[in-house]
Design a protein around this motif. Structure first.
Motif, PDB file in Angstrom:
ATOM      1  N   LEU A  10      -1.731   3.830  -0.139  1.00 18.88           N
ATOM      2  CA  LEU A  10      -2.979   3.979   0.613  1.00 18.88           C
ATOM      3  C   LEU A  10      -4.186   3.987  -0.313  1.00 18.88           C
ATOM      4  CD1 LEU A  10      -1.950   6.672   3.262  1.00 18.88           C
ATOM      5  CD2 LEU A  10      -2.586   4.313   3.733  1.00 18.88           C
ATOM      6  N   LEU A 164      -6.327   1.924   9.488  1.00 13.34           N
ATOM      7  CA  LEU A 164      -5.972   3.062   8.638  1.00 13.34           C
ATOM      8  C   LEU A 164      -5.143   4.073   9.414  1.00 13.34           C
ATOM      9  CD1 LEU A 164      -6.151   4.691   6.032  1.00 13.34           C
ATOM     10  CD2 LEU A 164      -8.371   5.562   6.795  1.00 13.34           C
ATOM     11  N   PRO A 178       3.574   2.121   5.688  1.00 15.55           N
ATOM     12  CA  PRO A 178       2.236   1.835   6.243  1.00 15.55           C
ATOM     13  C   PRO A 178       2.027   0.386   6.673  1.00 15.55           C
ATOM     14  CG  PRO A 178       2.095   3.009   4.126  1.00 15.55           C
ATOM     15  CD  PRO A 178       3.510   2.560   4.280  1.00 15.55           C
ATOM     16  N   LEU A 312      -8.503   9.053   4.953  1.00 14.41           N
ATOM     17  CA  LEU A 312      -7.609   8.738   3.848  1.00 14.41           C
ATOM     18  C   LEU A 312      -7.084  10.037   3.206  1.00 14.41           C
ATOM     19  CD1 LEU A 312      -6.505   6.313   2.168  1.00 14.41           C
ATOM     20  CD2 LEU A 312      -8.411   6.698   0.600  1.00 14.41           C
TER      21      LEU A 312
END
Length: 320
Positions: A10, A164, A178, A312
């Protein structure tokens, strides 16, 4: 160990998007999705004549693209990992970075604002036409700025925050990661932008893609509005303005996204837009306390960046 790796992915992907974005001419998953959507939709439109058959074809089109994109991304990552762990990290990071559009949004806004601030309205109109569907040849400077702000704030949800969100959700699911969910959402968003129209010829073949994208974006959109309200230190005011104005927008998500920024910035979006010579009235969002300026657009981009960084950080903590 794999969950910790997802955290690194990420972070690396976010850095890649911030520093590089989508280099012009490079291979990009969305381009591949676009080719497939264009080819399949033409095939279905050519061979499916009745509205009922086209509706079924629209479901098939969405399933092929969304599941196919997620599964293809997962397989490519697994093959890259099998060849070499480092190659797996590189491939996964690039795939994930391609799902984030923060850099692209900033670049698109600057491309239009720079000639506008130099007094070259004609050039700003022409560049703007590359990013929006509305007619731009007769827009005033004020209308150009409104178009840029609406584009930046609408795409903040489906181009930045929602990918996201699904990347974080995928990172929490063992054996998924992800990339597959982020790519699957990106496929849904691309389908909506290409065939999710009420007008012919996509009226029936695009209905499922449009509805599905609305459903997939609904929750991330509300989370984004709440995040923006939190960052503005006036969450109740932002939510109240959205409940007053955003519900008037026919889209269940874009109106909320735009309205949240309008409330925070003290500007008003919406009004009359022209599409192929036809006027279309969009509901007014927010109160016109201040005019829309290049500074307003910069502040909107900054709010999106702060929201992205906050999510995040929370995502990394959740995965850990």
């Amino acid at each position: 160990m794999k969950f910790i790796l997802h955290d690194y992915l990420l972070i690396i992907a976010a850095l890649l998007d911030y520093l590089i974005g989508d280099p012009w001419g490079w291979p990009h998953p969305v381009r591949v999705m676009g080719w497939l959507i264009s080819g399949l939709s033409k095939f279905f439109l050519q061979h499916c004549q009745s509205s009922q058959i086209q509706r079924l074809a629209g479901i098939v089109l969405a399933i092929i693209l969304i599941i196919g994109s997620g599964l293809s991304g997962w397989l490519i990552v697994q093959i890259a990992r099998w060849l070499h762990p480092f190659l797996g990290i590189v491939v996964e990071s690039i795939f994930l970075a391609s799902c984030f559009a923060l850099h692209s949004l900033r670049k698109a806004a600057l491309d239009v604002i720079q000639p506008l601030t130099k007094g070259n309205l004609e050039s700003a109109r022409q560049i703007l036409s590359n990013y929006v569907g509305r007619d731009t040849e007769n827009l005033s400077e004020t209308e150009v700025l409104r178009a840029v702000l609406e584009t930046v704030t609408e795409n903040a949800t489906d181009g930045v925050m929602a990918p996201l969100f699904y990347a974080i959700v995928g990172g929490l699911i063992p054996l998924v990661g992800p990339v597959p969910l982020a790519l699957a959402y990106k496929a849904s968003s691309t389908l909506d932008s290409m065939v999710g129209y009420r007008e012919a010829p996509y009226t029936y073949i695009g209905w499922f893609s449009a509805k599905l994208e609305d459903c997939l974006t609904w929750f991330p959109c509300r989370l984004t509005v709440m995040t923006l309200g939190f960052l503005s230190i006036k969450p109740l005011y932002v939510w109240r303005i959205c409940c007053r104005d955003a519900i008037q927008d026919p889209s269940p998500n874009s109106g909320w996204s735009e309205c949240a920024y309008a409330a925070i910035l003290g500007v008003q979006m919406g009004g009359i837009n022209w599409y192929r010579g036809v006027a279309k009235h969009k509901p007014l969002l927010g109160d016109a306390i201040y005019p829309i300026t290049p500074t307003s657009i910069s502040q909107a981009l900054q709010l999106t960046r702060y929201s992205f960084l906050l999510w995040l950080g929370v995502g990394i903590l959740l995965i850990l």
